[in-house]
Design a protein around this motif. Structure first.
Motif, PDB file in Angstrom:
ATOM      1  N   ALA A 295     -12.212   0.502   1.140  1.00 15.41           N
ATOM      2  CA  ALA A 295     -11.109   1.271   1.726  1.00 15.41           C
ATOM      3  C   ALA A 295     -10.982   2.605   1.005  1.00 15.41           C
ATOM      4  N   ALA A 296     -10.333   3.556   1.677  1.00 16.76           N
ATOM      5  CA  ALA A 296     -10.044   4.854   1.063  1.00 16.76           C
ATOM      6  C   ALA A 296      -8.863   4.684   0.116  1.00 16.76           C
ATOM      7  N   VAL A 297      -9.017   5.108  -1.139  1.00 19.06           N
ATOM      8  CA  VAL A 297      -7.975   4.920  -2.154  1.00 19.06           C
ATOM      9  C   VAL A 297      -7.661   6.271  -2.800  1.00 19.06           C
TER      10      VAL A 297
ATOM     11  N   VAL B  50      -1.180  -3.292  -1.398  1.00 20.37           N
ATOM     12  CA  VAL B  50      -1.097  -1.921  -0.901  1.00 20.37           C
ATOM     13  C   VAL B  50      -1.914  -1.817   0.384  1.00 20.37           C
ATOM     14  N   LEU B  51      -1.314  -1.292   1.437  1.00 25.16           N
ATOM     15  CA  LEU B  51      -2.024  -1.101   2.697  1.00 25.16           C
ATOM     16  C   LEU B  51      -2.905   0.141   2.595  1.00 25.16           C
TER      17      LEU B  51
ATOM     18  N   ILE C 139      -7.136  -3.766  13.467  1.00 23.81           N
ATOM     19  CA  ILE C 139      -6.359  -2.701  12.835  1.00 23.81           C
ATOM     20  C   ILE C 139      -7.214  -1.970  11.812  1.00 23.81           C
ATOM     21  N   ARG C 140      -6.798  -0.727  11.529  1.00 24.69           N
ATOM     22  CA  ARG C 140      -7.599   0.151  10.679  1.00 24.69           C
ATOM     23  C   ARG C 140      -7.254   0.027   9.197  1.00 24.69           C
ATOM     24  N   THR C 141      -6.237  -0.765   8.874  1.00 21.50           N
ATOM     25  CA  THR C 141      -5.824  -0.903   7.484  1.00 21.50           C
ATOM     26  C   THR C 141      -6.093  -2.314   6.975  1.00 21.50           C
TER      27      THR C 141
ATOM     28  N   SER D 197       4.810  -8.427  -3.044  1.00 24.74           N
ATOM     29  CA  SER D 197       5.345  -7.230  -2.402  1.00 24.74           C
ATOM     30  C   SER D 197       4.252  -6.564  -1.574  1.00 24.74           C
ATOM     31  N   VAL D 198       4.661  -5.895  -0.494  1.00 25.67           N
ATOM     32  CA  VAL D 198       3.728  -5.161   0.366  1.00 25.67           C
ATOM     33  C   VAL D 198       4.246  -3.736   0.509  1.00 25.67           C
ATOM     34  N   VAL D 199       3.383  -2.751   0.206  1.00 25.02           N
ATOM     35  CA  VAL D 199       3.813  -1.353   0.247  1.00 25.02           C
ATOM     36  C   VAL D 199       2.742  -0.486   0.887  1.00 25.02           C
TER      37      VAL D 199
END
Length: 776
Positions: free
Chosen positions: A276-278, A294-295, A314-316, A383-385
């Motif tokens: 993924a792009a980070v 982290v999405l 989905i793209r994430t 947690s999801v952010v």
């Protein structure tokens, strides 16, 4: 950052009593104060109590002034100081500085310690063959490890945690009692000789192996593509090789989670960057002590591939780093590059955390259970952010962040707000603090309600609260209404979207009144209809509804939420009559026999409540495009539709009308829906249609707000954006940018979710305003 008034100490020559409030317990603050006092030759004591940390200092005036400055500037990494109160006191003649036992009397205004990811120092020790904690999966110190999840009572001392039955061995006790050691008063301190240990069980509960051998066998099973339940800090996870398509598919089938995205754990940020792009900001959040999911945007050609079944359509992808020593050992010993790490529960039920329930709860799902004998006192989800802005944007506020309190503008003692039915949190007032619970999820099952009420009772006991006022959602059928009745105190009913408005205001420390665009899925309206696409004006003291989406029937109520095609058909038929029926027949030919039933239901208003919500509008468009005609998880249709739109692209909006009705502006989407249906039937690309649809929602909201401002300039230009639909990055970012260009000042959520996870904060603030008004 707390500030000190040094002028108040002018001429002072006596002792000083200091109370420090904030995140100052369970973070090594007392040992820090001890070492600081030793360095400055200050005498006295330091103590945890229910009001924070209390320090008594005696010594030279210059040394104490220096100590006050260093107290703030050099505090431990996990500490946060909100307030420092100093009072001159008579000298007691102390001959040394000591840490004294905690005082459990008084009313709590402290911060309940949050769990923290294992620190680098502990990881170095755990990986050092010469260290006595080599490969020990429960290593911790004052800067890391479990906190909230092991607390039984406050203050945070070992005797009030699930570590109380683990008697420290001599080496651990020496570290615990030595002020110079970084484990000085680390409450979960342990080692392989005296602390918790691992066990690997088969699905029937029979022991397969113990301690390090249990870990090695579990690793081998994960490598073989098996599903292993793993007991973590706040509950059990289900894990499998995230690159193994067969294992992921089997996990989905057994858990009853056909499409909802699964979280992935990778060993390092560098590994995350291969799939993924980070960004630098996202990397920092991944590495933070809170260690959330982290999405991140998937790479088109990842060098570290994951199974297609991880996040279909989905793209994430949701990625987290290992945050317990056990997680790190799983990667240190295994040959896999990434693991699925999803909460161990059947869909819709709370996370499993009690050892006595894990066998029955995971029957038919896990092929082995890697557990341990340290009880989890308080369950908590990950947690999801999103972390593409200045600060984490919360989709789910839980481990690492909750239950850290929010500052209140006044006394909120005795007020409890019970939250929503879905994505529930509750909020409890204590002094000038609001404790918001971790994410508690869906309250539709008996198990979920029991977990919710147990957590609520614990918070009430921890804070020493006497409940005087209960705030609950206006919806008469929410499960929280029964909880409210059981508390035996007056209930303040709060309209759902009024609470969203005030939640965002409180999140940004806004007082008075302001405008609010509230885009949401479902909220019971004051007129009995289902609201969810509103423009409001007001604050905690009250609100006016200024604009909304035109109502259309929702055939079957909740069933139309699960089957968005019903919603789409009903909208087309009710808005366009026979022409709408013809469009519905062409869009949903497989439902042709059911469409006349939908028509009769809507015309006769049989089980077809009136609804005007952003969530249902998204559902309808998603169904029209064939993106999602049956939802398998909450918000699926909207999520998949939003994935087709790109935030940076420009598009022309579809036509819509705005008319005045009953002194309100009504946004009519009839033309838009008709053109979307025609465009799709003509073969237009779904991506282009979704882009135009998103643009239409944005333009409609901004147009309405401009009309309102022209008619009522006295309402000002402050605007808050709240409601679950603002989890959609396109809507959130584009609405913000456009409104700013129009001269509005826009506020978005910062510390609590914009969806129902932040609702309880708004409810509590409204209840406080009503209580204050009643007193006056």
């Amino acid at each position: 950052m707390a500030q000190l008034d040094q002028k108040s100490l002018s001429g002072w020559r006596e002792g000083l009593s200091i109370t420090v409030r904030g995140r100052v317990q369970g973070v090594g603050f007392r040992p820090f104060v001890y070492r600081l006092s030793q360095a400055l030759d200050l005498k006295g004591t330091v103590q945890n109590n229910m009001d924070g940390v209390h320090i008594l200092w005696e010594g030279k005036e210059e040394a104490i002034r220096t100590g006050l400055d260093r107290l703030i500037d050099e505090k431990p990494a996990m500490a946060r100081i909100d307030h420092v109160e100093t009072v001159k006191t008579a000298l007691s003649g102390a001959s040394c500085f000591t840490i004294i036992p905690s005082d459990r009397s008084g009313c709590s205004s402290l911060i309940i310690p949050v769990d923290s990811a294992v620190c680098d120092d502990c990881l170095r020790e755990m990986r050092d063959p010469a260290n006595r904690r080599y490969h020990y999966p429960f290593i911790n110190c004052t800067q890391c490890g479990p906190r909230y999840t092991i607390i039984d009572a406050l203050p945070y001392d070992r005797t009030y945690t699930s570590m109380k039955n683990f008697i420290m061995c001599r080496p651990c006790a020496d570290e615990y009692h030595h002020p110079a050691d970084r484990r000085y008063h680390a409450q979960p301190i342990a080692c392989a000789s005296c602390g918790p240990h691992l066990s690997l069980l088969d699905p029937d509960g029979r022991a397969i192996s113990e301690r390090e051998q249990a870990l090695r066998v579990a690793v081998r099973q994960l490598e073989e593509g098996k599903i292993v339940a793993i007991k973590g800090i706040g509950g059990y996870h289900l894990a499998c090789d995230a690159a193994n398509e067969t294992a992921v598919a089997r996990l989905r089938k057994r858990k009853g989670r056909p499409d909802k995205p699964l979280a992935v754990m990778v060993p390092t940020v560098e590994a995350a960057g291969k799939m993924a792009a980070v960004s630098d900001t996202e990397a920092a959040v991944l590495r933070s002590p809170e260690a959330p999911i982290v999405l991140l945007g998937k790479k088109d050609s990842p060098s570290l591939p994951i199974a297609r079944g991880i996040a279909p359509g989905i793209r994430t992808v949701g990625i987290m780093l290992p945050y317990t020593p056990l997680h790190h050992l799983l990667f240190d010993m295994g040959r896999y590059s990434c693991l699925v790490m999803t909460s161990a529960n059947h869909s819709g039920l709370p996370i499993l955390y009690e050892d006595g329930q894990v066998l029955s709860g995971l029957k038919g799902i896990a092929e082995a259970i890697l557990t341990h004998n340290r009880p989890i006192q308080n369950a908590i989800d990950d947690s999801v952010v999103r972390a593409d802005g200045k600060a984490p944007f919360f989709l789910r506020r839980a481990r690492g962040y909750a239950p850290e309190p929010v500052a209140a503008p006044g006394d909120v003692s005795g007020i409890v707000a019970l939250g929503s039915q879905l994505n529930n949190t509750f909020a409890l007032g204590c002094g000038h603090q609001i404790f918001i619970s971790p994410h508690l999820g869906d309250l539709s099952s008996d198990q979920s309600i029991r977990h919710y009420e147990r957590t609520l009772r614990r918070f009430i006991a921890w804070t020493g609260s006497r409940i005087e006022t209960v705030a609950a959602d206006l919806h008469p059928l929410y499960s929280t209404r029964e909880t409210a009745a059981g508390l035996g105190q007056p209930v303040t009913e709060v309209q759902h979207h009024h609470a969203h408005l005030v939640s965002c205001m409180a999140d940004n420390h806004l007082d008075g009144s302001c405008l609010g665009i509230i885009l949401d899925g479902t909220g019971y309206g004051e007129d009995g209809a289902i609201w969810g696409f509103e423009v409001l004006y007001g604050g905690a003291a009250g609100f006016r509804r200024l604009a909304h989406l035109r109502y259309t029937p929702l055939p079957g109520g909740d069933r139309a939420v699960i089957e968005p095609w019903r919603n789409a058909a009903a909208m087309l038929i009710s808005l366009h009559g026979d022409e709408g029926m013809q469009l519905a027949e062409r869009l949903f030919p497989e439902k042709k026999q059911l469409l006349p039933v939908i028509q009769r239901m809507t015309e006769r208003k049989v089980n077809s409540p009136s609804a005007g919500t952003c969530g249902r509008l998204f559902d309808a468009v998603s169904a029209i495009l064939g993106v999602c005609r049956r939802s398998t998880y909450e918000g699926e249709a909207a999520v998949l539709l939003s994935e087709l739109a790109e935030s940076g692209k420009r598009a022309q909006s579809y036509p819509f009308t705005i008319r005045e009705q009953d002194h309100m502006l009504v946004i009519d989407p009839a033309e838009m829906l008709q053109e979307i249906a025609v465009d799709h039937l003509r073969g237009a690309a779904s991506e282009a249609i979704s882009q135009r649809f998103h643009e239409t929602v944005k333009v409609a909201c901004c147009t309405v707000l401009n009309q309102i401002h022209r008619a009522h300039p006295e309402y000002g230009r402050r605007v808050v954006l709240s409601g679950g639909s603002f989890n959609n990055p396109y809507l959130s970012e584009q609405m913000d940018q456009t409104l700013c260009r129009f001269g509005f000042t826009v506020f978005r959520h910062q510390h609590v979710p914009c969806g129902d996870g932040g609702l309880s904060l708004g409810q509590l603030m409204i209840a406080r305003a009503r209580r204050s008004s009643a007193v006056r």
